[in-house]
Design a protein around this motif. Sequence first.
Motif, PDB file in Angstrom:
ATOM      1  N   VAL A 192       0.744  -1.099  -0.004  1.00 60.31           N
ATOM      2  CA  VAL A 192       0.228  -0.044  -0.130  1.00 60.31           C
ATOM      3  C   VAL A 192       1.038   1.075   0.030  1.00 60.31           C
ATOM      4  CG1 VAL A 192      -1.822  -1.263   1.170  1.00 60.31           C
ATOM      5  CG2 VAL A 192      -0.108   0.142   2.483  1.00 60.31           C
ATOM      6  N   GLU A 231     -20.255  -4.125 -11.617  1.00 59.69           N
ATOM      7  CA  GLU A 231     -19.669  -4.508 -12.870  1.00 59.69           C
ATOM      8  C   GLU A 231     -19.267  -3.241 -13.537  1.00 59.69           C
ATOM      9  OE1 GLU A 231     -20.101  -8.027 -15.808  1.00 59.69           O
ATOM     10  OE2 GLU A 231     -19.693  -7.603 -13.570  1.00 59.69           O
ATOM     11  N   ASN A 245     -16.368  -1.779 -11.949  1.00 62.65           N
ATOM     12  CA  ASN A 245     -15.074  -2.587 -12.182  1.00 62.65           C
ATOM     13  C   ASN A 245     -14.389  -2.417 -13.576  1.00 62.65           C
ATOM     14  OD1 ASN A 245     -13.516  -4.591 -11.838  1.00 62.65           O
ATOM     15  ND2 ASN A 245     -14.837  -6.259 -12.446  1.00 62.65           N
ATOM     16  N   ARG A 246     -15.308  -1.967 -14.399  1.00 58.08           N
ATOM     17  CA  ARG A 246     -14.996  -1.810 -15.821  1.00 58.08           C
ATOM     18  C   ARG A 246     -14.220  -0.578 -16.022  1.00 58.08           C
ATOM     19  NH1 ARG A 246     -18.259  -3.874 -20.785  1.00 58.08           N
ATOM     20  NH2 ARG A 246     -15.985  -3.176 -21.633  1.00 58.08           N
ATOM     21  N   SER A 247     -14.990   0.361 -15.163  1.00 59.77           N
ATOM     22  CA  SER A 247     -14.852   1.768 -15.684  1.00 59.77           C
ATOM     23  C   SER A 247     -13.553   2.362 -14.947  1.00 59.77           C
ATOM     24  CB  SER A 247     -16.097   2.759 -15.600  1.00 59.77           C
ATOM     25  OG  SER A 247     -16.341   2.830 -14.285  1.00 59.77           O
ATOM     26  N   ALA A 248     -13.471   1.922 -13.885  1.00 63.86           N
ATOM     27  CA  ALA A 248     -12.352   2.509 -12.997  1.00 63.86           C
ATOM     28  C   ALA A 248     -12.068   1.658 -12.135  1.00 63.86           C
ATOM     29  CB  ALA A 248     -12.999   3.629 -12.209  1.00 63.86           C
ATOM     30  N   PRO A 249     -11.234   0.626 -12.513  1.00 63.82           N
ATOM     31  CA  PRO A 249     -10.563  -0.361 -11.387  1.00 63.82           C
ATOM     32  C   PRO A 249      -9.353   0.245 -10.651  1.00 63.82           C
ATOM     33  CG  PRO A 249      -9.996  -1.115 -13.766  1.00 63.82           C
ATOM     34  CD  PRO A 249     -11.078  -0.009 -13.736  1.00 63.82           C
ATOM     35  N   VAL A 250      -8.781   0.949 -11.589  1.00 61.60           N
ATOM     36  CA  VAL A 250      -7.275   1.502 -11.001  1.00 61.60           C
ATOM     37  C   VAL A 250      -7.518   2.423 -10.043  1.00 61.60           C
ATOM     38  CG1 VAL A 250      -5.455   2.740 -11.537  1.00 61.60           C
ATOM     39  CG2 VAL A 250      -6.221   1.030 -13.004  1.00 61.60           C
ATOM     40  N   THR A 251      -8.574   3.237 -10.168  1.00 63.01           N
ATOM     41  CA  THR A 251      -8.655   4.403  -9.052  1.00 63.01           C
ATOM     42  C   THR A 251      -9.349   3.895  -7.953  1.00 63.01           C
ATOM     43  OG1 THR A 251     -10.498   5.036 -10.814  1.00 63.01           O
ATOM     44  CG2 THR A 251      -9.374   6.708  -9.705  1.00 63.01           C
ATOM     45  N   ARG A 270      -8.812   0.586  -6.929  1.00 62.83           N
ATOM     46  CA  ARG A 270      -7.596   0.083  -6.165  1.00 62.83           C
ATOM     47  C   ARG A 270      -6.724   1.182  -5.449  1.00 62.83           C
ATOM     48  NH1 ARG A 270      -5.525  -5.077  -8.438  1.00 62.83           N
ATOM     49  NH2 ARG A 270      -7.399  -5.610  -9.443  1.00 62.83           N
ATOM     50  N   ASP A 271      -6.542   2.475  -6.302  1.00 63.99           N
ATOM     51  CA  ASP A 271      -5.737   3.463  -5.481  1.00 63.99           C
ATOM     52  C   ASP A 271      -6.296   3.906  -4.246  1.00 63.99           C
ATOM     53  OD1 ASP A 271      -3.246   4.399  -6.479  1.00 63.99           O
ATOM     54  OD2 ASP A 271      -4.261   5.975  -7.818  1.00 63.99           O
ATOM     55  N   ARG A 327      -5.899   1.322  -1.814  1.00 59.87           N
ATOM     56  CA  ARG A 327      -4.457   1.419  -1.331  1.00 59.87           C
ATOM     57  C   ARG A 327      -4.156   2.619  -0.279  1.00 59.87           C
ATOM     58  NH1 ARG A 327      -1.657   0.294  -5.962  1.00 59.87           N
ATOM     59  NH2 ARG A 327      -1.667  -1.834  -5.710  1.00 59.87           N
ATOM     60  N   ASN A 356      -8.811   5.209 -17.242  1.00 58.92           N
ATOM     61  CA  ASN A 356      -8.123   5.841 -16.323  1.00 58.92           C
ATOM     62  C   ASN A 356      -6.941   5.245 -15.891  1.00 58.92           C
ATOM     63  OD1 ASN A 356      -9.868   7.476 -15.132  1.00 58.92           O
ATOM     64  ND2 ASN A 356     -11.257   5.758 -14.710  1.00 58.92           N
TER      65      ASN A 356
END
Lengths: 459, 192, 395
Positions: A246, B3, B6-12, B14-15, B18, C17
């Motif tokens: 993290v 869903e 999940n598709r549109s903004a997985p990274v954000t 995750r961010d 985190r 993104n």
Amino acid sequence: MTMRGRSFYSLMLSGAAAAWNAVAEQRFPPPEFESGHQLPVTTVPPPRALWHEYADVAVLLLCLGLACYFVYRRRSRRSVLWLSVFSLIYFGFYRKGCICPIGAPQNVALGFFDPAYAVPLVVAVFFIAPLLVALFAGRTFCAAVCPHGALQDLLLVKPVKVPSWIETGLSVLPYIYLGAGVFFAAAGSAFVICRYDPFVPFFRLSGGLTMLTVGAGFIVVSMFIGRPYCRFLCPYGALLRLASLVSKWRVRITPDFCTKCRLCEESCPFGAIREPVPPPANPVELAPDRRRLGLFLIAMPALIAVFAFIGNRVAAPAALVHPTVSLAERYLDPAKPPPPKVPTPDSLALERADHDPASVLSDAARIRRRFSRAGWWFGGLVGLVIGVRLISLTLRPVRADYEPDRGACFACGRCFMSCPNERVRLGLLSPSEVPGAEPARSNTPPVAAGYIGKPKTAV
Amino acid sequence: MAEQENRSAPVTRRDFLRQGSRVAALTGLGGVAGLLASKLKAETLVWQIDPAKCLRCGRCATECVLKPSAVKCVHAFALCGYCELCTGYFVPEPNELNTAAENQLCPVSAIKRRWIEDPYYEYTIDETLCIGCGKCVEGCHRFGNGSLFLQVRHNLCLNCNECSIARACPGDAFRRVPVSQPYLLKTSYSHG
Amino acid sequence: MPASDQQSTGHDSPNPNDGTPVEEMSALQKNPERSKLPSGSMAIGRGQTAFSRRRFIGGQCAVLGVAALGNIATGSIFAVAGRGTRSDNSENPFAYRVDRFEQTDPKLIGYVEARRFKSPCAEPRRMAIGGDERIYLAGEKRICVIRPKGSVAAEIGLAAPPQCVAVANEVFYVGFKDHIEVYAANGKRKAVWETLEGNPYITGLTVAENELFAADSGNRVVIRYQLDGKIAGRIGARDREAGMVGFVLPSPNLDVETRGDGVIYVNNPGRHRVECYSVAGDLLKWWGKPSAAIEGFCGCCNPIGLALLPDGRFVTCEKGLPRVKVYNANGEFDCVVAGPESFRENARAGAGSTSDPARIGLDAAVDSKGNVYVLDRVTGNIHVMVPKAKSDGAR
Ligand code: SF4
Ligand code: SF4
Ligand code: SF4
Ligand code: SF4
Ligand code: SF4
């Protein structure tokens, strides 16, 4: 070593000794010597002065700072290497490896569970500082400060790739080992992590034969497998791994962009570089994973329960590690024939140390109960770790580039130079020599041409 | 709906996760630090033998990570009887009261015997030889005044996080003491 | 998974993104070889995770199985990994062995224990037997007067801990650390004698017809008192000129006894002998030799207590190897009253780390019939030892 100015000690410390003697009770006087002989003073050679310990802390903090600088700013494997050589010499061979955070979780655990034990400041700082740094900058402690890591790193001559199933399978060990270390420390009986540390006997060049053999084994293995202790055992590494998962910043193979040339793929001897994983084309593809995830989530409590049960069962024999329990077991168990009547240290303890059998037995029973209680927790932890690991395997990562796994990367910097784009960035290659990079480069905004750190922050 | 996210903004996401866990971890670490702070000691701790608990079992010589051990015999001169027949120096039934090796109890002849005046002798330990076996300590306690005792010598001791002798000590005589008071010297016959 | 699939995946669902420039993806497209999958790997993404997960599960199942199997084995592993891995049950290679002296040859034992009773006061130090066969026991902060069978006849409370006691007709004398007090038989204090000078530590008293002898361990001298408390002389003091070594006392255990015939007997522990002085202070003779064997005095400083048998023999007490023995009038070993096996607890405490050498060991007193009363200072037991056969004693 022993000749370090004896007389100096006695001079320096006779004052202190006198202070202790002052509390002595009245005692039968020694003979009065007519020859006027003066009683010598018992010498008390002092331990390392406190400022030395604080100096260790300063060196640690300095090294951590430097390591971050080398990894993130200078991006220089060579600097990291030299720093790790220094750490190996200082923390390893000079400080004999016994001022290290690896065993510190045990001290912290003991601090929480034993009211009589106060954690020394130095130990607390050694425990917290690398973790704190890892929360921001990943495992830079492992990169160049930890003497254990440095030793293994420097020994690595011919890395062999560890099959991924072994890697994943063993990756739960550090957590379990950490759990066991905390378990035994909290139960107040032993610091297993310190006892079975493979490298400290090597730093000291002395120790039990078994531990020296194990250390030698690790040393031989680390010539071919990158950092075996760090990857598959180190309990502090487990904490650092969690922290760096993290972390705010991460180690990048190149701050420039990745062209997926795969040149870096094999550059990490620790198998930390992950391939790009595209997002699923079709959500339907995710369905089996989802199902599995659900299954695991449901199965998790059962897993924890099963392991807690096993932990409870194993804890009973584990209690034998405790001296009182083993004493009771060996000498006082009514079901067993009494041991031969030779004066052993343990029989001495029973005979002399005002241990009466009844209280030893009741103490032993109490400790056993404590162990089996702790066994539930420990087993549960093992179940949890395995469960979480299973779940994490069903989770589908999305990665656009080749990038180091946050948790597994030791920030050693080996991969930097294997990336052609990094070489281009540093001006070691001209863009024309990197075919794959060319088109992409031409598309990057000119402002960023010199220092392209920003444009593709995938994370 | 999930869903979609999940598709549109997985990274954000995750961010975000985190960041959240980082904050949580920081808080946790701060909590640990805070809890520790109440139990913190500015001083480091070192290992020492409580002579009142030592059973002279011999493990001090065999269990230390150092060879020879960092534990040595020390002498509280003020307690000593300066006996001619020192039972810490001589074997239980010496042929003669002289310094011949066969009369000496110490396996490494680390004790030096010096005549002071009739009939008193002074006994000093040569710590470069002593292996901390405690044999002399036992002899001195058994018959003499108990002026010999074992101590961890801090010029030698590596201050292991867990002393290997401590975990083998049958008398539980080892304990951590603050570095400013690193010795538990025997100075009196106080009980307990 | 074919390579084209991979490409299209990357292209079809561009991720707004993740910050990857679309251009880069297109670069990939233009270089199909680059994006080809590594030949060795099963697949990227789902396939791989599934693959390693299966292995992982298999591995963990194996671990679980091993753990289950090893459930019993762990017991032994932990037992081995427990304390003192090597020296576990082995003997201490550096043991100080005197066990061969701890068992007395039964042939040498001349006494049997008739009875035993517990001292009524804590920390008993020394005792004396009066003409009425009663035991006067100095301990704690009192003197206990005990009937021969063990019942308490009287208790006299004192202001300070007494070190020793001596009984005469009608009165008894109590030795404190630095002075002597005189008490009537009914417990009334009759006199307090002057405090001694120097470094006094009175540990033994004996009284004759018209004088009293006090063994002062601190000053390492025997003091001769008149019964009115006046000091009449000092016996056995160290005198280098005269070649007198004096009493060598590593611990406060000087004792003195007399039969009232102008000779006093004093133990000299540091020299392992019993010395006979005339009341004037001349050393008449001495006997005793150091040895852990039964006929000698063991350790560095023994004997620590003396008593005189009516027939002229001596009773000696030792510490270290706690034993009580009888020597004949010439100082030759006669027999054993009780050996170390009778005082296990005492021996144990004597070897302890905290034991005060003044608080361990034994003391003995003799009644008019020649029975020996042995006081175990550690357990507080008084053992009443009677001769096995009267004929033995006449030897
Ligand atoms: S994983 Fe552990 S042993 Fe390895 S470098 Fe990090 S802290 Fe050190
Ligand atoms: S191990 Fe313990 S009991 Fe044994 S000699 Fe050392 S301090 Fe004494
Ligand atoms: S036995 Fe102990 S007290 Fe006696 S002389 Fe030897 S060291 Fe000193
Ligand atoms: S007998 Fe053992 S402890 Fe005593 S001086 Fe000799 S080596 Fe040291
Ligand atoms: S701390 Fe280490 S070096 Fe010191 S006495 Fe114990 S085992 Fe020996």
